[in-house]
Design an enzyme around this catalytic site. Structure first.
Site, PDB file in Angstrom:
ATOM      1  CG  ASP A   8     -16.749 -24.991 -11.020  1.00 45.00           C
ATOM      2  OD1 ASP A   8     -15.849 -25.696 -11.518  1.00 45.00           O
ATOM      3  OD2 ASP A   8     -17.953 -25.182 -11.246  1.00 45.00           O
ATOM      4  CG  ASP A  46     -19.147 -24.121 -14.689  1.00 50.12           C
ATOM      5  OD1 ASP A  46     -19.186 -25.353 -14.807  1.00 50.12           O
ATOM      6  OD2 ASP A  46     -20.087 -23.437 -14.246  1.00 50.12           O
ATOM      7  CG  HIS A  48     -20.778 -22.905 -19.180  1.00 51.10           C
ATOM      8  ND1 HIS A  48     -21.100 -24.241 -19.073  1.00 51.10           N
ATOM      9  CD2 HIS A  48     -20.949 -22.378 -17.930  1.00 51.10           C
ATOM     10  CE1 HIS A  48     -21.443 -24.501 -17.818  1.00 51.10           C
ATOM     11  NE2 HIS A  48     -21.349 -23.399 -17.104  1.00 51.10           N
ATOM     12  CG  HIS A  61     -22.157 -18.905 -15.177  1.00 52.14           C
ATOM     13  ND1 HIS A  61     -23.476 -19.207 -15.457  1.00 52.14           N
ATOM     14  CD2 HIS A  61     -21.567 -20.102 -14.915  1.00 52.14           C
ATOM     15  CE1 HIS A  61     -23.665 -20.507 -15.364  1.00 52.14           C
ATOM     16  NE2 HIS A  61     -22.516 -21.088 -15.035  1.00 52.14           N
ATOM     17  CE  LYS A  86     -17.365 -28.293 -12.682  1.00 53.33           C
ATOM     18  NZ  LYS A  86     -18.474 -27.349 -12.856  1.00 53.33           N
ATOM     19  CB  CYS A 127     -20.108 -27.296  -9.103  1.00 53.46           C
ATOM     20  SG  CYS A 127     -20.916 -26.782 -10.645  1.00 53.46           S
TER      21      CYS A 127
HETATM   22  C1  VGL Z   1     -22.481 -23.620 -10.445  1.00 53.12           C
HETATM   23  C2  VGL Z   1     -24.572 -22.727 -10.656  1.00 53.12           C
HETATM   24  C3  VGL Z   1     -24.470 -22.742 -12.022  1.00 53.12           C
HETATM   25  C4  VGL Z   1     -21.391 -24.088  -9.561  1.00 53.12           C
HETATM   26  C5  VGL Z   1     -22.354 -23.646 -11.809  1.00 53.12           C
HETATM   27  O1  VGL Z   1     -20.202 -24.035  -9.948  1.00 53.12           O
HETATM   28  O2  VGL Z   1     -21.704 -24.546  -8.450  1.00 53.12           O
HETATM   29  N1  VGL Z   1     -23.585 -23.166  -9.880  1.00 53.12           N
HETATM   30  N2  VGL Z   1     -23.368 -23.205 -12.591  1.00 53.12           N
END
Ligand code: VGL
Length: 174
Positions: A8, A46, A48, A61, A86, A127
């Site tokens: 990420d 990520d 979403h 985010h 993901k 993550c």
């Molecule tokens: C993450 C908080 C919320 C991460 C993702 O990538 O660690 N942290 N969503």
């Protein structure tokens, strides 16, 4: 075979992003330097939907196809062999790389002969932790590269606790 796993490293997790990890961008040159030392490089993102239960817990985010979801512009994406998304459903958090619905990640890596995973990226106590713990559960020898991760530490000590938990699970910090 050894794979580098980049978790990420996206604009929204870097300074100026929607859910910034302090000094999140500092991992970028470290990761770039490591890429050519590995047999295989896999990066997660990520990815979403606009509406997801995940945003009940977190500011919005990494909404797919937005600039915030792009990798940090300094990341050497030419060195990445495989990108996996993901957190793509509207009910899942998608903290762990192994939760991706795109493929059976563990089986995919094993088929390539990969038995060691070296984990880098953001954020340490979410993550990175979830992915590293799942890597061990799936039978990979698992390393976390300390200077290639950063955490949020919403409550002071969160990062330290996450590191302890990973170490107790048999993860090596190098
Ligand atoms: C993450 C908080 C919320 C991460 C993702 O990538 O660690 N942290 N969503």
């Amino acid at each position: 075979m050894k794979a580098l796993m980049i978790i990420d490293v996206q604009n929204d997790f870097c300074p100026g992003g929607a859910l910034p990890v302090p000094d999140g961008d500092k991992v970028v040159p470290v990761i770039n330097n490591l890429m050519d030392k590995f047999d295989y490089v896999i990066a997660t993102r990520d990815w979403h939907p606009e509406k997801t239960v995940h945003f009940d817990k977190w500011p919005e985010h990494c909404i797919r196809m937005t600039q915030g979801a792009e990798f940090h512009p300094g990341l050497n994406t030419a060195g990445i062999n495989k990108i996996i998304s993901k957190g793509t459903g509207n009910k899942d958090d998608g903290y762990s790389a192994f939760e991706t619905e795109e493929l059976d990640l563990s089986g995919f890596l094993k088929e390539k002969g990969i038995n060691e995973l070296y984990i880098t990226g953001l954020a340490t106590e979410y993550c990175v932790k979830a992915s590293a713990l799942d890597a061990v559960k799936n039978g990979f020898k698992t390393y976390v590269i300390s200077d290639a991760i950063r955490g949020i530490d919403i409550n002071e000590g969160d990062i330290a606790k996450a590191v302890d938990k990973m170490k107790s699970a048999g993860i090596n910090f190098i």
